[in-house]
Design a protein around this motif. Sequence first.
Motif, PDB file in Angstrom:
ATOM      1  N   GLY A  55       0.856  -1.183   0.000  1.00  0.00           N
ATOM      2  CA  GLY A  55       0.000   0.000   0.000  1.00  0.00           C
ATOM      3  C   GLY A  55       0.889   1.227   0.000  1.00  0.00           C
ATOM      4  O   GLY A  55       1.836   1.325  -0.752  1.00  0.00           O
ATOM      5  N   GLY A  56       0.633   2.157   0.879  1.00  0.00           N
ATOM      6  CA  GLY A  56       1.451   3.360   0.981  1.00  0.00           C
ATOM      7  C   GLY A  56       2.531   3.267   2.036  1.00  0.00           C
ATOM      8  O   GLY A  56       3.158   4.259   2.375  1.00  0.00           O
ATOM      9  N   ASN A  57       2.748   2.066   2.578  1.00  0.00           N
ATOM     10  CA  ASN A  57       3.716   1.904   3.654  1.00  0.00           C
ATOM     11  C   ASN A  57       5.019   1.282   3.165  1.00  0.00           C
ATOM     12  O   ASN A  57       5.010   0.375   2.344  1.00  0.00           O
ATOM     13  CB  ASN A  57       3.141   1.015   4.758  1.00  0.00           C
ATOM     14  CG  ASN A  57       1.874   1.593   5.345  1.00  0.00           C
ATOM     15  OD1 ASN A  57       1.780   2.786   5.580  1.00  0.00           O
ATOM     16  ND2 ASN A  57       0.889   0.744   5.575  1.00  0.00           N
ATOM     17  N   THR A  58       6.114   1.762   3.704  1.00  0.00           N
ATOM     18  CA  THR A  58       7.431   1.211   3.402  1.00  0.00           C
ATOM     19  C   THR A  58       8.063   0.778   4.718  1.00  0.00           C
ATOM     20  O   THR A  58       7.993   1.499   5.712  1.00  0.00           O
ATOM     21  CB  THR A  58       8.335   2.258   2.727  1.00  0.00           C
ATOM     22  OG1 THR A  58       7.714   2.693   1.514  1.00  0.00           O
ATOM     23  CG2 THR A  58       9.705   1.687   2.421  1.00  0.00           C
ATOM     24  N   THR A  59       8.668  -0.400   4.703  1.00  0.00           N
ATOM     25  CA  THR A  59       9.363  -0.903   5.883  1.00  0.00           C
ATOM     26  C   THR A  59      10.803  -1.205   5.512  1.00  0.00           C
ATOM     27  O   THR A  59      11.063  -1.862   4.499  1.00  0.00           O
ATOM     28  CB  THR A  59       8.683  -2.178   6.425  1.00  0.00           C
ATOM     29  OG1 THR A  59       7.310  -1.885   6.726  1.00  0.00           O
ATOM     30  CG2 THR A  59       9.373  -2.675   7.690  1.00  0.00           C
ATOM     31  N   ALA A  60      11.717  -0.720   6.335  1.00  0.00           N
ATOM     32  CA  ALA A  60      13.145  -0.997   6.164  1.00  0.00           C
ATOM     33  C   ALA A  60      13.561  -1.954   7.276  1.00  0.00           C
ATOM     34  O   ALA A  60      13.299  -1.697   8.450  1.00  0.00           O
ATOM     35  CB  ALA A  60      13.943   0.293   6.265  1.00  0.00           C
ATOM     36  N   THR A  61      14.191  -3.059   6.891  1.00  0.00           N
ATOM     37  CA  THR A  61      14.651  -4.029   7.880  1.00  0.00           C
ATOM     38  C   THR A  61      16.099  -4.407   7.596  1.00  0.00           C
ATOM     39  O   THR A  61      16.586  -4.249   6.476  1.00  0.00           O
ATOM     40  CB  THR A  61      13.797  -5.308   7.867  1.00  0.00           C
ATOM     41  OG1 THR A  61      13.840  -5.877   6.554  1.00  0.00           O
ATOM     42  CG2 THR A  61      12.349  -5.027   8.262  1.00  0.00           C
ATOM     43  N   GLY A  62      16.747  -4.914   8.609  1.00  0.00           N
ATOM     44  CA  GLY A  62      18.106  -5.394   8.435  1.00  0.00           C
ATOM     45  C   GLY A  62      18.756  -5.729   9.750  1.00  0.00           C
ATOM     46  O   GLY A  62      18.168  -5.557  10.824  1.00  0.00           O
ATOM     47  N   ASN A  69      32.405  -9.767  22.301  1.00  0.00           N
ATOM     48  CA  ASN A  69      32.704  -8.519  21.611  1.00  0.00           C
ATOM     49  C   ASN A  69      31.666  -8.218  20.524  1.00  0.00           C
ATOM     50  O   ASN A  69      31.342  -7.065  20.271  1.00  0.00           O
ATOM     51  CB  ASN A  69      34.110  -8.589  21.007  1.00  0.00           C
ATOM     52  CG  ASN A  69      34.641  -7.235  20.604  1.00  0.00           C
ATOM     53  OD1 ASN A  69      34.210  -6.194  21.090  1.00  0.00           O
ATOM     54  ND2 ASN A  69      35.606  -7.238  19.711  1.00  0.00           N
ATOM     55  N   ASP A  70      31.123  -9.242  19.888  1.00  0.00           N
ATOM     56  CA  ASP A  70      30.144  -9.052  18.813  1.00  0.00           C
ATOM     57  C   ASP A  70      28.764  -8.723  19.370  1.00  0.00           C
ATOM     58  O   ASP A  70      28.283  -9.392  20.292  1.00  0.00           O
ATOM     59  CB  ASP A  70      30.020 -10.305  17.948  1.00  0.00           C
ATOM     60  CG  ASP A  70      31.231 -10.526  17.062  1.00  0.00           C
ATOM     61  OD1 ASP A  70      32.139  -9.670  17.044  1.00  0.00           O
ATOM     62  OD2 ASP A  70      31.264 -11.569  16.383  1.00  0.00           O
ATOM     63  N   VAL A  71      28.144  -7.714  18.788  1.00  0.00           N
ATOM     64  CA  VAL A  71      26.763  -7.350  19.122  1.00  0.00           C
ATOM     65  C   VAL A  71      25.999  -7.263  17.810  1.00  0.00           C
ATOM     66  O   VAL A  71      26.428  -6.588  16.870  1.00  0.00           O
ATOM     67  CB  VAL A  71      26.694  -6.012  19.870  1.00  0.00           C
ATOM     68  CG1 VAL A  71      25.242  -5.620  20.120  1.00  0.00           C
ATOM     69  CG2 VAL A  71      27.468  -6.076  21.180  1.00  0.00           C
ATOM     70  N   THR A  72      24.879  -7.954  17.743  1.00  0.00           N
ATOM     71  CA  THR A  72      24.041  -7.926  16.540  1.00  0.00           C
ATOM     72  C   THR A  72      22.965  -6.867  16.715  1.00  0.00           C
ATOM     73  O   THR A  72      22.217  -6.886  17.694  1.00  0.00           O
ATOM     74  CB  THR A  72      23.379  -9.298  16.285  1.00  0.00           C
ATOM     75  OG1 THR A  72      24.417 -10.275  16.135  1.00  0.00           O
ATOM     76  CG2 THR A  72      22.518  -9.261  15.039  1.00  0.00           C
ATOM     77  N   VAL A  73      22.910  -5.952  15.773  1.00  0.00           N
ATOM     78  CA  VAL A  73      21.902  -4.898  15.782  1.00  0.00           C
ATOM     79  C   VAL A  73      20.846  -5.264  14.746  1.00  0.00           C
ATOM     80  O   VAL A  73      21.173  -5.604  13.609  1.00  0.00           O
ATOM     81  CB  VAL A  73      22.534  -3.535  15.438  1.00  0.00           C
ATOM     82  CG1 VAL A  73      21.479  -2.442  15.434  1.00  0.00           C
ATOM     83  CG2 VAL A  73      23.655  -3.212  16.414  1.00  0.00           C
ATOM     84  N   LYS A  74      19.580  -5.215  15.153  1.00  0.00           N
ATOM     85  CA  LYS A  74      18.456  -5.534  14.263  1.00  0.00           C
ATOM     86  C   LYS A  74      17.501  -4.349  14.251  1.00  0.00           C
ATOM     87  O   LYS A  74      17.287  -3.713  15.280  1.00  0.00           O
ATOM     88  CB  LYS A  74      17.720  -6.775  14.755  1.00  0.00           C
ATOM     89  CG  LYS A  74      18.588  -8.025  14.827  1.00  0.00           C
ATOM     90  CD  LYS A  74      17.901  -9.121  15.587  1.00  0.00           C
ATOM     91  CE  LYS A  74      18.211  -8.905  17.047  1.00  0.00           C
ATOM     92  NZ  LYS A  74      17.747  -9.904  17.959  1.00  0.00           N
ATOM     93  N   PHE A  75      16.922  -4.082  13.100  1.00  0.00           N
ATOM     94  CA  PHE A  75      15.995  -2.965  13.045  1.00  0.00           C
ATOM     95  C   PHE A  75      14.826  -3.244  12.109  1.00  0.00           C
ATOM     96  O   PHE A  75      14.926  -4.036  11.184  1.00  0.00           O
ATOM     97  CB  PHE A  75      16.702  -1.686  12.618  1.00  0.00           C
ATOM     98  CG  PHE A  75      17.398  -1.794  11.298  1.00  0.00           C
ATOM     99  CD1 PHE A  75      16.743  -1.461  10.128  1.00  0.00           C
ATOM    100  CD2 PHE A  75      18.706  -2.234  11.220  1.00  0.00           C
ATOM    101  CE1 PHE A  75      17.378  -1.557   8.903  1.00  0.00           C
ATOM    102  CE2 PHE A  75      19.350  -2.336  10.003  1.00  0.00           C
ATOM    103  CZ  PHE A  75      18.688  -1.997   8.848  1.00  0.00           C
ATOM    104  N   LYS A  76      13.758  -2.565  12.421  1.00  0.00           N
ATOM    105  CA  LYS A  76      12.557  -2.543  11.574  1.00  0.00           C
ATOM    106  C   LYS A  76      12.053  -1.112  11.665  1.00  0.00           C
ATOM    107  O   LYS A  76      11.696  -0.647  12.741  1.00  0.00           O
ATOM    108  CB  LYS A  76      11.505  -3.508  12.099  1.00  0.00           C
ATOM    109  CG  LYS A  76      10.200  -3.421  11.341  1.00  0.00           C
ATOM    110  CD  LYS A  76       9.140  -4.312  11.971  1.00  0.00           C
ATOM    111  CE  LYS A  76       7.793  -3.975  11.406  1.00  0.00           C
ATOM    112  NZ  LYS A  76       6.722  -4.588  12.186  1.00  0.00           N
ATOM    113  N   LEU A  77      12.068  -0.421  10.533  1.00  0.00           N
ATOM    114  CA  LEU A  77      11.627   0.977  10.519  1.00  0.00           C
ATOM    115  C   LEU A  77      10.454   1.151   9.585  1.00  0.00           C
ATOM    116  O   LEU A  77      10.521   0.773   8.420  1.00  0.00           O
ATOM    117  CB  LEU A  77      12.755   1.897  10.069  1.00  0.00           C
ATOM    118  CG  LEU A  77      13.982   1.936  10.963  1.00  0.00           C
ATOM    119  CD1 LEU A  77      15.043   2.840  10.366  1.00  0.00           C
ATOM    120  CD2 LEU A  77      13.598   2.449  12.334  1.00  0.00           C
TER     121      LEU A  77
END
Length: 190
Positions: free
Chosen positions: A143-150, A174-182
């Motif tokens: 629709g009109g929505n966009t989602t950015a993930t990674g 030492n490793d940290v995993t960053v996850k996002f959903k925008l």
Amino acid sequence: MKTYLTVASFAVAAAFAFPACAQAQQKVVPAQSEIAFTSKQMGVPVDGKFRKFDAQVAFDPKKPEAAKIGFTIDLASVTLGTAETEAEVAKPDWFNTKSFPQATFQSTTVKATGPGKFDVAGKLAIKGASHDVVVPVVLTQAGGNTTATGSFVIKRLDFKIGDGDWKDTSMVANDVTVKFKLALTGVGAF
């Protein structure tokens, strides 16, 4: 607790990468967005999130090379499940939020890597240390929505997170995993 701090720092990095998916005048919808991280303490995964972040995004999926993406994360907004752990993360060995209240990201280049896929390169600054990062981002539209993930991995010690006795990576990895959903508004079709 220490692991949570490290994870939070990396989450900041992820947050900075998310804006790479927007176009001129885009906005992040905070209520539908999330910046999270996972670190390991004595081999056990520890999850955290940041509640407050802001983005400045100018991105056209058809002209990614012209993108300008900036992100700011309030390090004191980290949630780790307990007030004790969150108080620990604010201390000098971890985020030192009195001296370094924010983490920042500023893009330097954005490249398309496939349909709806982009690599966002830039400078991530946490606790006075700045390093180059590359964040893979996937955009989806409905629709009109966009989602950015990674997701991507950072090294907490590169950002002085877990100083002093906490430099020992046998306790906190030492490793940290960053996850996002925008969730983004104003992104053109791609």
